[in-house]
Design a protein around this motif. Structure first.
Motif, short mmCIF file in Angstrom:
data_model
loop_
_atom_site.label_atom_id
_atom_site.label_comp_id
_atom_site.label_asym_id
_atom_site.label_seq_id
_atom_site.Cartn_x
_atom_site.Cartn_y
_atom_site.Cartn_z
N ASN A 170 -21.41 -4.97 -7.34
CA ASN A 170 -21.71 -6.23 -8.02
C ASN A 170 -22.26 -7.29 -7.07
N SER A 171 -21.65 -7.37 -5.90
CA SER A 171 -22.05 -8.39 -4.93
C SER A 171 -22.97 -7.84 -3.85
N ASP A 172 -23.09 -6.52 -3.78
CA ASP A 172 -23.91 -5.86 -2.75
C ASP A 172 -23.42 -6.22 -1.37
N ASN A 173 -22.07 -6.29 -1.21
CA ASN A 173 -21.48 -6.66 0.08
C ASN A 173 -20.40 -5.67 0.48
N TRP A 174 -20.17 -5.59 1.81
CA TRP A 174 -19.06 -4.82 2.36
C TRP A 174 -17.93 -5.79 2.71
N ILE A 175 -16.71 -5.42 2.34
CA ILE A 175 -15.53 -6.24 2.61
C ILE A 175 -14.49 -5.39 3.34
N GLU A 176 -13.88 -5.96 4.38
CA GLU A 176 -12.85 -5.23 5.12
C GLU A 176 -11.48 -5.49 4.51
N ILE A 177 -10.71 -4.42 4.30
CA ILE A 177 -9.34 -4.55 3.80
C ILE A 177 -8.42 -3.78 4.74
N SER A 178 -7.19 -4.23 4.84
CA SER A 178 -6.22 -3.55 5.70
C SER A 178 -5.59 -2.38 4.96
N ALA A 179 -5.17 -1.39 5.73
CA ALA A 179 -4.48 -0.23 5.16
C ALA A 179 -3.00 -0.35 5.50
N PRO A 180 -2.12 -0.46 4.52
CA PRO A 180 -0.68 -0.64 4.80
C PRO A 180 -0.11 0.48 5.66
N ASP A 181 0.74 0.11 6.63
CA ASP A 181 1.33 1.10 7.51
C ASP A 181 2.17 2.12 6.75
N ASN A 182 2.85 1.67 5.69
CA ASN A 182 3.73 2.58 4.97
C ASN A 182 2.95 3.65 4.20
N VAL A 183 1.64 3.49 4.10
CA VAL A 183 0.82 4.49 3.42
C VAL A 183 0.37 5.56 4.39
N PHE A 184 -0.16 5.15 5.54
CA PHE A 184 -0.79 6.11 6.43
C PHE A 184 0.09 6.56 7.61
#
Length: 389
Positions: A170-184
């Protein structure tokens, strides 16, 4: 008046039918190829076929039709579309491409650090660049869709699994998100079992480790495209000794296909299928069935919605129907491969009118043979340009 005073019935034409009936009951049932041609009928139809509501109605109807139940896969430098009976070249390139995934009629391709969102049915595409540090990371890329915002999303995991880059169409943009420690944290040290699996428009990464006696423990991580967050799913433990495993989409469920074997490496092979059932937060793995024994070597690549399993058998695609216990090889195999590939990319695919802002038409090439003329699209031009350098 007709003979005997009987009034003649007036013939009903398309012009006499309610417009809503034509849209909902007739046009939504037509194949995409016909709708692409009908865009030139009138401005109103051209506008209609671009409306998200109509596109969704047409896609909903298409997913219920057996003839629209297809797969898209890579085969060397070709991208092919598979039905239950045949394999057709949809794209041919001089470069090796990877299929990242297929969602709601769009196919994501990658080459170097270029990504292309491509619609094979309408021959349109849009390209986007990932950062150079994510180049050549096809098996870490997920493809999903958020139905609430009508937004296609690409997700690239960082190498250390600490964060991810998410592309929003929709925005044609890349956004950085964190990956929770309890997941990985629980999967560090495990290795990826296959390319990313897509189930119900959300990508899944599968990781597994083996015990000394070859028992397998596997874990899957889901990216919720609607919430923009990662979720760790229950661990799957196989009590049998296994040679390998593959995660696929079977009947809209994440399914683990386990290759069971005994001490003889040349013995006939069995397949056990386990599906992840239940709601979010309380889902469990349950055994579906075991099939076989099979002769030779093969790799499961995906499943049709009817439950048929698709194999890559030494470079040729075949379909196994458990109901009839028969294996049918697909016609018109275009493959030149001679060995099975554990990491072959294959995804569910349904032709659609899906369109995102910025898409452009791709070029065509016509190849003539002695018997027929075959037309197919080349590599989307933007992706091709990115591969040349």
């Amino acid at each position: 008046m007709g003979m005997g005073g009987t009034p003649k019935r007036k013939k009903t034409t398309a012009a006499d039918l309610p417009e809503e009936l034509i849209r909902r009951e007739i046009l939504t049932r037509l194949p995409v190829r016909s709708l692409v041609r009908f865009k030139s009928v009138s401005k109103s139809w051209l506008s209609l076929f671009s409306e998200p509501r109509f596109i969704n109605q047409h896609l909903t109807h298409s997913t219920t039709q057996n003839h629209n139940d297809c797969l898209v896969a890579t085969r060397n430098t070709k991208v092919v579309i598979l039905s239950r009976y045949e394999e057709i070249v949809a794209l041919d390139s001089a470069h090796i491409l990877d299929v990242v995934g297929s969602v709601r009629g769009l196919v994501c391709l990658t080459g170097r650090n270029m990504l292309s969102l491509w619609n094979p049915a309408t021959h349109q595409s849009k390209e986007t660049f990932a950062e150079a540090r994510f180049a050549d990371r096809a098996y870490d890329i997920g493809f999903g869709f958020d139905p609430v915002s009508d937004n296609y999303k690409l997700v690239i995991l960082s190498e250390d699994l600490r964060f991810a880059m998410v592309y929003h169409s929709n925005s044609d943009n890349w956004i950085e998100i964190s990956a929770p420690d309890n997941v990985f944290d629980n999967i560090r040290g495990a290795y990826s079992t296959s390319s990313v699996t897509i189930v119900k428009d959300c990508p899944y990464w599968a990781f597994c480790r083996y015990t000394k006696d070859r028992h397998m423990m596997a874990t899957a991580v889901k990216f919720d495209a609607g919430r923009n967050e990662f979720k760790l799913l229950p661990e799957f433990v196989c009590e049998h000794r296994v040679r390998g495993s593959k995660f696929v989409d079977m009947n809209d469920c994440l399914t683990s296909v386990v290759y069971v074997y005994d001490n003889d490496p040349f013995s006939k092979r069995m397949l056990s299928l386990f599906s992840l059932d239940g709601d979010e937060g309380c889902c469990v793995w349950s055994k579906m069935y075991t099939i076989g024994p099979f002769n030779g070597w093969f790799v499961v690549v995906q499943g049709f919605s009817g439950g048929e399993i698709v194999f890559d058998d030494r470079g040729k695609f075949c379909c196994y129907d458990r109901k009839t216990d028969k294996i049918n090889y697909m016609l018109l195999n275009t493959s030149s491969a001679t060995t099975s590939d554990w990491r072959i990319s294959c995804f569910r695919y349904t032709p659609s009118l899906a369109f995102i802002q910025g898409m452009k038409s791709v070029f065509y090439s016509t190849t003539r043979t002695r018997r027929a003329s075959v037309q197919y699209s080349r590599v989307p031009q933007g992706l091709y340009n990115g591969l040349k350098y």
